[in-house]
Design a protein around this motif. Sequence first.
Motif, PDB file in Angstrom:
ATOM      1  N   GLN A 130     -45.914  25.213 -31.930  1.00 29.91           N
ATOM      2  CA  GLN A 130     -45.513  23.871 -31.489  1.00 29.91           C
ATOM      3  C   GLN A 130     -46.266  23.467 -30.226  1.00 29.91           C
ATOM      4  O   GLN A 130     -46.645  22.309 -30.051  1.00 29.91           O
ATOM      5  N   GLN A 133     -49.719  22.283 -31.100  1.00 28.43           N
ATOM      6  CA  GLN A 133     -49.687  20.903 -31.605  1.00 28.43           C
ATOM      7  C   GLN A 133     -49.613  19.899 -30.457  1.00 28.43           C
ATOM      8  O   GLN A 133     -50.224  18.831 -30.496  1.00 28.43           O
ATOM      9  N   GLU A 134     -48.894  20.255 -29.387  1.00 29.07           N
ATOM     10  CA  GLU A 134     -48.765  19.371 -28.224  1.00 29.07           C
ATOM     11  C   GLU A 134     -50.058  19.297 -27.416  1.00 29.07           C
ATOM     12  O   GLU A 134     -50.371  18.267 -26.819  1.00 29.07           O
ATOM     13  N   LYS A 135     -50.810  20.394 -27.410  1.00 32.58           N
ATOM     14  CA  LYS A 135     -51.986  20.490 -26.539  1.00 32.58           C
ATOM     15  C   LYS A 135     -53.255  19.905 -27.156  1.00 32.58           C
ATOM     16  O   LYS A 135     -54.170  19.504 -26.435  1.00 32.58           O
ATOM     17  N   ILE A 136     -53.349  19.887 -28.490  1.00 29.13           N
ATOM     18  CA  ILE A 136     -54.587  19.447 -29.146  1.00 29.13           C
ATOM     19  C   ILE A 136     -54.280  18.310 -30.113  1.00 29.13           C
ATOM     20  O   ILE A 136     -53.567  18.490 -31.088  1.00 29.13           O
ATOM     21  N   ASP A 137     -54.849  17.163 -29.820  1.00 30.10           N
ATOM     22  CA  ASP A 137     -54.573  15.969 -30.633  1.00 30.10           C
ATOM     23  C   ASP A 137     -55.675  15.749 -31.666  1.00 30.10           C
ATOM     24  O   ASP A 137     -56.324  14.700 -31.707  1.00 30.10           O
ATOM     25  N   LEU A 138     -55.911  16.766 -32.486  1.00 28.01           N
ATOM     26  CA  LEU A 138     -56.879  16.687 -33.576  1.00 28.01           C
ATOM     27  C   LEU A 138     -56.304  17.450 -34.763  1.00 28.01           C
ATOM     28  O   LEU A 138     -55.434  18.314 -34.590  1.00 28.01           O
ATOM     29  N   CYS A 161     -45.419  19.848 -37.712  1.00 31.96           N
ATOM     30  CA  CYS A 161     -46.467  19.802 -36.690  1.00 31.96           C
ATOM     31  C   CYS A 161     -47.707  19.043 -37.164  1.00 31.96           C
ATOM     32  O   CYS A 161     -48.620  18.799 -36.364  1.00 31.96           O
TER      33      CYS A 161
END
Length: 262
Positions: A130, A133-138, A161
């Motif tokens: 999780q 998913q928060e750290k990488i917006d790709l 996610c």
Amino acid sequence: MIYIGTSGYSFNDWIGEVYPEGISKSDMLKYYAAVWKFKAVELNFTYYALPSYRTIVSMLRKTPSDFVFSVKLPASVTHEAWKSNLFPEEDVKKTLEALAPMAEEGRLKILLAQFPYSFRDTPANRQYLQLLQEKIDLPIAVEFRHASWNNETTYELLKSCGFTFVIVDEPNLRELFPYVPRLTSNMCYFRLHGRNRDWFNAPEGERYNYKYSDEELEVFAADILHLSNHAMDTFVFFNNCYRGNAVRDALKLRQMIESALL
């Protein structure tokens, strides 16, 4: 769109096997795209060393505009951070900065997060997914090596996610993740490692020493064709790279799929 290719393209033991004798490392990607006519490659060197902006631009210039990439996240993200709870912000930042030209041209299709056998299904490791998913917006494709992740709760977590589940094929040994052809996003991602029974004991370079039979490839072809009807993009990367087997199997599988689509 169904993209078929290999996990990496620059291997010394491919020279004289699938690449011509005397080819330079700098010409391999151009040959991969122009002669074998693959439309995608999975970049694995990014796991070992952060890519440079210059290297990425060079790759873009050596390939046609419709050629796309999957890029493996660095080891600090998938093999180290979940043990220490210290997310490698700087490594991710440098990686994404280097990949910016690829993303701007719409040719960076997905990032690959391949977790090790030691990464097992625990509450803490679920939290790490999780966090990723928060750290990488790709778009991210997640590969598990340990079979403890093969359960419905995992697949629901991947869906929530927005992660793509990596369908792996590897030896049926100990608790290695089994072959499970299913989707968790609008992308489909196969990674075919071979079925070397000496997986846990072979030297690193020989772990992937395996050549798929026609019968085995036909099973993959059927599953790829079925799942591709439910996905925007389908990626199939052969990682049985020993002495060029990945290239031979990828070309044969592509021929099977093209024949089926006629």
